[in-house]
Scaffold this active site. Structure first.
Site, mmCIF file in Angstrom:
data_model
loop_
_atom_site.group_PDB
_atom_site.id
_atom_site.type_symbol
_atom_site.label_atom_id
_atom_site.label_comp_id
_atom_site.label_asym_id
_atom_site.label_seq_id
_atom_site.Cartn_x
_atom_site.Cartn_y
_atom_site.Cartn_z
ATOM 1 N N ALA A 61 -35.664 13.121 -1.133
ATOM 2 C CA ALA A 61 -36.703 12.877 -2.320
ATOM 3 C C ALA A 61 -35.929 12.557 -3.334
ATOM 4 C CB ALA A 61 -37.820 13.773 -2.097
ATOM 5 N N HIS A 66 -31.124 13.124 -9.335
ATOM 6 C CA HIS A 66 -29.874 12.889 -7.900
ATOM 7 C C HIS A 66 -29.049 12.207 -8.274
ATOM 8 C CE1 HIS A 66 -33.515 15.003 -5.922
ATOM 9 N NE2 HIS A 66 -32.348 15.971 -5.686
ATOM 10 N N GLN A 178 -28.364 20.970 -13.621
ATOM 11 C CA GLN A 178 -28.506 22.275 -14.458
ATOM 12 C C GLN A 178 -30.173 22.432 -14.355
ATOM 13 O OE1 GLN A 178 -26.173 24.296 -16.421
ATOM 14 N NE2 GLN A 178 -28.183 25.335 -16.407
#
Ligand code: PAF
Length: 310
Positions: A61, A66, A178
């Site tokens: 997803a 990403h 993070q």
């Protein structure tokens, strides 16, 4: 799937990544790719060393957050592997394992556009042939706090699959975001405690306009919920802006923004010491991290910000 092309000392693809479903096949492709790169380098008289493998572990997803990890991975190594695996071990009973978004085709297309050569997308039976792994990595005390308190066993399951992925891929570097601050802390500690040779690279949180931290779970938010969810990042920003007055002032500022938003059901808001990931005491000064988690509708959201306490 199109075979990876080897150009300019790095494994690249012209169209699509190779999507690999088994451990044996992945290992063999990586060995081949490293061998080919090494001999190309030798042919050019370039000593270069062993080609570096970089892993980006994901549950798919994929979103723009990403893709920043993927771009960094491509800049760091010679061979990039993105894993896509919705790990059942890190979901508890009643959590969203069944409804977690699965968008493999779109994910592979996005990774193709970035030039990723290898996608490792195993099914559960490949990762856990005997059912739930009986040997697990335990996350210890920190693993039972915050996200771990709300999701018992989550971090043991997460560390277990990350350890397996490290053993399967053998990456020189693994890239994490993070946003999952507690996950990053626990992965770094596992690497140190268990002597993995993988270096962990952590990239900053990516936010949409309005501040909401990107997350695969955001797609479950309705428009009003998405607007309300911005209170989390707004609260953290308010906290950071008064951190020079201490952790209590920072907590008050964050609460003022978050508690004012009725659609946001706060789970925890806490300031931790980045060295120990335990809540800071009144005398703590220097680097700290504020963590927040909340339910917006049925969607669990987390976020965090670095603070510098006086
Ligand atoms: O952050 C995630 O997406 C997952 O926790 C990870 C690291 C891929 C392990 O399943």
């Amino acid at each position: 799937m199109t075979q990876p092309q080897h150009t300019g000392g790095r494994v690249n693809v012209l169209t699509k990544p190779e999507v690999i479903g088994t451990i044996e096949e992945l290992r063999s492709r990586l060995t081949d790719a490293q061998g080919r790169l090494e001999s190309e380098r030798a042919g050019r008289g370039d000593a270069g060393g062993t080609p570096r493998i970089v892993l980006v572990p994901t549950m798919g997803a994929l979103h723009a957050g990403h893709l920043t990890l993927v771009r960094r991975a491509l800049s760091l190594g010679d061979i990039v592997v993105v894993s896509i695996f919705v790990n059942p071990l890190q979901f508890g009973a009643g959590e969203d394992l069944g409804t977690y978004p699965r968008t493999l085709e779109a994910d592979v297309a996005a990774l193709a556009a970035e030039g990723v050569p290898f996608v490792f997308a195993p099914v559960s039976q490949v990762m856990y042939p005997e059912g739930a792994a009986s040997t697990r990595v335990t996350a210890g005390t920190v693993g039972s706090l915050f996200e771990g308190a709300a999701r018992p066993g989550h971090f043991d399951g997460m560390l277990t699959v990350v350890a397996k992925l490290f053993n399967i891929v053998g990456p020189d570097v693994a890239v994490f975001g993070q946003k999952d601050a507690q996950q990053v802390f626990l992965v770094e500690r596992m690497v140190a405690d268990l002597d993995f040779r993988t270096r962990i690279e952590v990239l900053p949180i990516v936010r949409e306009d309005g501040g909401l931290a990107l997350s695969s779970r955001n797609r479950a938010l309705e428009p009003a919920q998405r607007a309300a969810a911005r209170a989390l990042s707004a609260g953290l920003a308010a906290a950071a802006s008064v951190a020079d007055q201490g952790s209590e002032a920072a907590l008050l500022a964050a609460h003022a923004r978050i508690d004012a938003q009725p659609l946001v059901k706060l789970d925890y808001l806490v300031v931790v010491d980045p060295q120990t990931f335990l809540p800071v005491g009144a005398l703590h000064h220097g680097p700290a991290r504020m963590l927040v988690a909340a339910l917006v509708g049925h969607t669990r959201l987390i976020d965090n910000v670095a603070l510098d306490l006086p």
